[in-house]
Motif scaffolding. Structure first.
Motif, PDB file in Angstrom:
ATOM      1  N   GLY A  87       0.731  -1.064   0.037  1.00  0.00           N
ATOM      2  CA  GLY A  87       0.054  -0.094   0.015  1.00  0.00           C
ATOM      3  C   GLY A  87       0.994   1.246  -0.053  1.00  0.00           C
ATOM      4  N   ALA A  88       2.023   1.287   0.806  1.00  0.00           N
ATOM      5  CA  ALA A  88       2.798   2.367   0.975  1.00  0.00           C
ATOM      6  C   ALA A  88       3.331   2.659  -0.477  1.00  0.00           C
ATOM      7  CB  ALA A  88       3.771   2.280   2.045  1.00  0.00           C
ATOM      8  N   LEU A  89       3.971   1.654  -1.207  1.00  0.00           N
ATOM      9  CA  LEU A  89       4.689   1.456  -2.400  1.00  0.00           C
ATOM     10  C   LEU A  89       3.863   1.982  -3.299  1.00  0.00           C
ATOM     11  CD1 LEU A  89       6.862  -1.624  -2.354  1.00  0.00           C
ATOM     12  CD2 LEU A  89       7.658   0.928  -2.297  1.00  0.00           C
ATOM     13  N   GLU A 102       7.147  15.926 -12.215  1.00  0.00           N
ATOM     14  CA  GLU A 102       7.534  16.452 -10.679  1.00  0.00           C
ATOM     15  C   GLU A 102       8.684  15.471 -10.479  1.00  0.00           C
ATOM     16  OE1 GLU A 102       6.063  16.421  -6.188  1.00  0.00           O
ATOM     17  OE2 GLU A 102       4.969  17.491  -7.780  1.00  0.00           O
ATOM     18  N   HIS A 103       8.524  14.059 -10.798  1.00  0.00           N
ATOM     19  CA  HIS A 103       9.736  13.064 -10.394  1.00  0.00           C
ATOM     20  C   HIS A 103      10.692  13.211 -11.546  1.00  0.00           C
ATOM     21  CE1 HIS A 103       7.400  10.891  -7.371  1.00  0.00           C
ATOM     22  NE2 HIS A 103       6.129  11.358  -8.092  1.00  0.00           N
ATOM     23  N   SER A 159      18.280   0.228   0.726  1.00  0.00           N
ATOM     24  CA  SER A 159      18.128  -0.458  -0.221  1.00  0.00           C
ATOM     25  C   SER A 159      16.549  -0.157  -0.782  1.00  0.00           C
ATOM     26  CB  SER A 159      17.840  -2.083   0.291  1.00  0.00           C
ATOM     27  OG  SER A 159      17.380  -2.893  -0.552  1.00  0.00           O
ATOM     28  N   LEU A 160      15.587   0.255  -0.023  1.00  0.00           N
ATOM     29  CA  LEU A 160      14.261   0.742  -0.510  1.00  0.00           C
ATOM     30  C   LEU A 160      14.621   2.081  -1.450  1.00  0.00           C
ATOM     31  CD1 LEU A 160      11.325   0.665  -0.443  1.00  0.00           C
ATOM     32  CD2 LEU A 160      11.280   1.912   1.687  1.00  0.00           C
ATOM     33  N   ALA A 161      15.187   3.084  -0.828  1.00  0.00           N
ATOM     34  CA  ALA A 161      15.469   4.348  -1.198  1.00  0.00           C
ATOM     35  C   ALA A 161      16.169   4.010  -2.675  1.00  0.00           C
ATOM     36  CB  ALA A 161      16.395   5.162  -0.459  1.00  0.00           C
ATOM     37  N   ALA A 162      17.208   3.273  -2.906  1.00  0.00           N
ATOM     38  CA  ALA A 162      18.015   2.789  -4.099  1.00  0.00           C
ATOM     39  C   ALA A 162      17.164   2.342  -5.040  1.00  0.00           C
ATOM     40  CB  ALA A 162      19.352   2.067  -3.745  1.00  0.00           C
ATOM     41  N   THR A 163      16.320   1.287  -4.488  1.00  0.00           N
ATOM     42  CA  THR A 163      15.423   0.456  -5.491  1.00  0.00           C
ATOM     43  C   THR A 163      14.431   1.395  -5.985  1.00  0.00           C
ATOM     44  OG1 THR A 163      15.950  -1.510  -4.288  1.00  0.00           O
ATOM     45  CG2 THR A 163      14.137  -1.527  -5.682  1.00  0.00           C
ATOM     46  N   ILE A 164      13.699   2.010  -5.196  1.00  0.00           N
ATOM     47  CA  ILE A 164      12.390   2.963  -5.774  1.00  0.00           C
ATOM     48  C   ILE A 164      12.930   3.900  -6.767  1.00  0.00           C
ATOM     49  CG2 ILE A 164      12.322   4.657  -3.988  1.00  0.00           C
ATOM     50  CD1 ILE A 164       9.439   2.789  -5.434  1.00  0.00           C
ATOM     51  N   ASP A 165      14.319   4.437  -6.283  1.00  0.00           N
ATOM     52  CA  ASP A 165      14.890   5.421  -7.250  1.00  0.00           C
ATOM     53  C   ASP A 165      15.105   4.974  -8.593  1.00  0.00           C
ATOM     54  OD1 ASP A 165      16.198   8.169  -7.499  1.00  0.00           O
ATOM     55  OD2 ASP A 165      18.053   7.196  -7.822  1.00  0.00           O
ATOM     56  N   GLY A 166      15.667   3.836  -8.452  1.00  0.00           N
ATOM     57  CA  GLY A 166      15.991   3.130  -9.967  1.00  0.00           C
ATOM     58  C   GLY A 166      14.712   2.598 -10.732  1.00  0.00           C
ATOM     59  N   LEU A 167      13.604   2.268  -9.858  1.00  0.00           N
ATOM     60  CA  LEU A 167      12.407   1.893 -10.705  1.00  0.00           C
ATOM     61  C   LEU A 167      11.806   3.056 -11.245  1.00  0.00           C
ATOM     62  CD1 LEU A 167      10.342  -0.446 -11.290  1.00  0.00           C
ATOM     63  CD2 LEU A 167       9.510  -0.123  -8.969  1.00  0.00           C
ATOM     64  N   ASP A 185       5.670  -5.087  -7.308  1.00  0.00           N
ATOM     65  CA  ASP A 185       4.978  -6.297  -6.539  1.00  0.00           C
ATOM     66  C   ASP A 185       6.506  -7.110  -5.926  1.00  0.00           C
ATOM     67  OD1 ASP A 185       2.329  -5.979  -6.729  1.00  0.00           O
ATOM     68  OD2 ASP A 185       2.323  -7.190  -8.521  1.00  0.00           O
ATOM     69  N   VAL A 186       7.290  -7.163  -6.894  1.00  0.00           N
ATOM     70  CA  VAL A 186       8.781  -8.011  -6.488  1.00  0.00           C
ATOM     71  C   VAL A 186       9.364  -7.105  -5.153  1.00  0.00           C
ATOM     72  CG1 VAL A 186      11.049  -8.381  -7.283  1.00  0.00           C
ATOM     73  CG2 VAL A 186       9.215  -8.928  -8.648  1.00  0.00           C
ATOM     74  N   LEU A 187       9.346  -5.576  -5.588  1.00  0.00           N
ATOM     75  CA  LEU A 187       9.945  -4.689  -4.294  1.00  0.00           C
ATOM     76  C   LEU A 187       9.037  -4.806  -3.213  1.00  0.00           C
ATOM     77  CD1 LEU A 187      11.923  -2.760  -3.467  1.00  0.00           C
ATOM     78  CD2 LEU A 187      10.383  -1.007  -4.573  1.00  0.00           C
TER      79      LEU A 187
END
Length: 197
Positions: A87-89, A102-103, A159-167, A185-187
């Motif tokens: 839900g957060a993601l 904006e992103h 790990s979360l910050a790097a992965t969401i940044d790349g995604l 979903d994988v994340l």
């Protein structure tokens, strides 16, 4: 021009800067164009901010703060851990797809800061803020769910910050919503595995 408290005027200028930089790019946005966007004089800008650098820093904080506030609201006490993380993601991701400009601005701010002499620390502060924000989210998830983390919270947050940044960057480049949804979903599953004891 109506008088307003300086904190409110600063917010007005930051929002105008975000709008102008999203539209025109960071390098092409001047303090004059920000003032024009906000409908204020240049003297108002100089009253509220010491420099364009200070305004950029405030813009980065505002953008990241807005993301975090949205995501924190998605944490529900009665949801399962996976539902909470997903839900957060999803809340963050809905904003990416609704406001890609904006992103893109966040990446433009990073590149600008790395290239502009004297602004390099803004890029570092931006990415440090991403990790601090991820820590805050994980702390909230941990408190709501009453769990102990398997790894140090800073490691999971990085790990979360790097992965969401790349995604996010991958989505902005490719525009493939189906692939992004699958990666999200994988994340979520990876985050749950890192969080659970």
């Amino acid at each position: 021009m109506a008088r307003m408290p300086s904190a409110e005027r600063r917010r007005q200028l930051v929002e105008a800067a975000i709008t102008a930089m999203t539209r025109d790019g960071v390098a092409r946005t001047t303090t004059r164009s920000i003032c024009a966007e906000a409908g204020v004089s240049l003297s108002v800008f100089h009253y509220c901010f010491d420099s364009k650098q200070a305004l950029l820093e405030a813009a980065i904080e505002t953008i990241t703060g807005n993301y975090v506030a949205r995501v924190m609201q998605a944490v529900e006490p009665r949801a399962t851990l996976r539902e909470t993380v997903h839900g957060a993601l999803r809340t963050y991701w809905d904003h990416v797809t609704a406001h890609p400009g904006e992103h893109m601005l966040t990446y433009d701010l990073t590149q600008y800061a790395l290239r502009e002499p004297g602004f390099e620390h803004l890029a570092r502060a931006q990415y440090e803020q991403y990790v601090v924000s991820a820590v805050a989210l994980l702390e909230q998830v941990r408190a709501v769910r009453g769990i102990e983390l398997r790894l140090p919270i800073e490691v999971i947050a990085q790990s979360l910050a790097a992965t969401i940044d790349g995604l996010t960057l991958q989505y902005l480049v490719l525009g493939d919503e189906r692939a992004a949804a699958a990666q999200l979903d994988v994340l979520a599953d990876q985050m749950v595995a890192l969080i659970e004891s």
